[in-house]
Design a protein around this motif. Sequence first.
Motif, PDB file in Angstrom:
ATOM      1  N   LEU A 277       0.742  -1.098  -0.217  1.00  0.00           N
ATOM      2  CA  LEU A 277       0.034  -0.104  -0.045  1.00  0.00           C
ATOM      3  C   LEU A 277       0.877   1.329   0.002  1.00  0.00           C
ATOM      4  O   LEU A 277       0.275   2.306  -0.005  1.00  0.00           O
TER       5      LEU A 277
ATOM      6  N   VAL B 228      -5.751   5.569   1.263  1.00  0.00           N
ATOM      7  CA  VAL B 228      -6.164   3.865   1.230  1.00  0.00           C
ATOM      8  C   VAL B 228      -7.660   4.090   2.026  1.00  0.00           C
ATOM      9  O   VAL B 228      -8.140   5.006   2.795  1.00  0.00           O
TER      10      VAL B 228
ATOM     11  N   ASP C 124      -9.137  -1.598   2.425  1.00  0.00           N
ATOM     12  CA  ASP C 124      -7.866  -2.092   2.080  1.00  0.00           C
ATOM     13  C   ASP C 124      -7.098  -2.657   3.152  1.00  0.00           C
ATOM     14  O   ASP C 124      -6.304  -3.611   3.101  1.00  0.00           O
TER      15      ASP C 124
END
Length: 222
Positions: free
Chosen positions: A104, A110, A114
């Motif tokens: 990530l 994000v 996620d």
Amino acid sequence: MPDHPPTPLLTHPVLSASVPRASLVRLGHTGSADIVTRILRLARRDASTVRITEYDITDPFWLLRAGELDVMVAKFGVREPDLVSSRVLTQDARAAVVGAHHPLARCSSVSVEDVADFPVLDRPDLFPAEIWDEVVPRHTPSGLPLRRAYRLTGVPELMRLLTASTAVHLSVLSVADVAPPTVRVLPVHDLPPASVTLVWRRGDVPAQVLEFVVAAEAGAAQ
């Protein structure tokens, strides 16, 4: 309210030598000093009138309960029966902290959905469980469980873990101010921001502490 330049934080006792010890507010904080600066601006206080001490996030209320602090900056809701919280003074946006090589790490922001693909941190033994559930929710908004696979035992250990694994720590965006270059701090766009308050012991409170709290609340209300 008008914008004021940042007030330098107290870094050495000599800076407060002209302030009577009984008038000093012993203020605890953890993480970024920017939050403290914001609160001092709200209270229209000079940093020379406070003595700032960083407390241990793994046992956040120990110094306050031991009488080593008069008041502390807290994030998220505090519901300890022996402690009192001010009104919300400001907010700290949510973030995910990951190692620099994490899948990530290149994202500009994000979703907490996620994060559910990766292990997250469990609370330190002495950290209140109900507050940790706000820091690291047990489930995402869609119902996916967040796997609390590692226990937080300290900030240095946390940073080493994040650097060496795919673990994610859900935190606040201001942690970017103190994060080492081995990690990335990513905004989380679908978690509510953390409320920031002042917290003190229930019972007799020194007058200068109440004055500080009232001034900060008044500044936040403007």
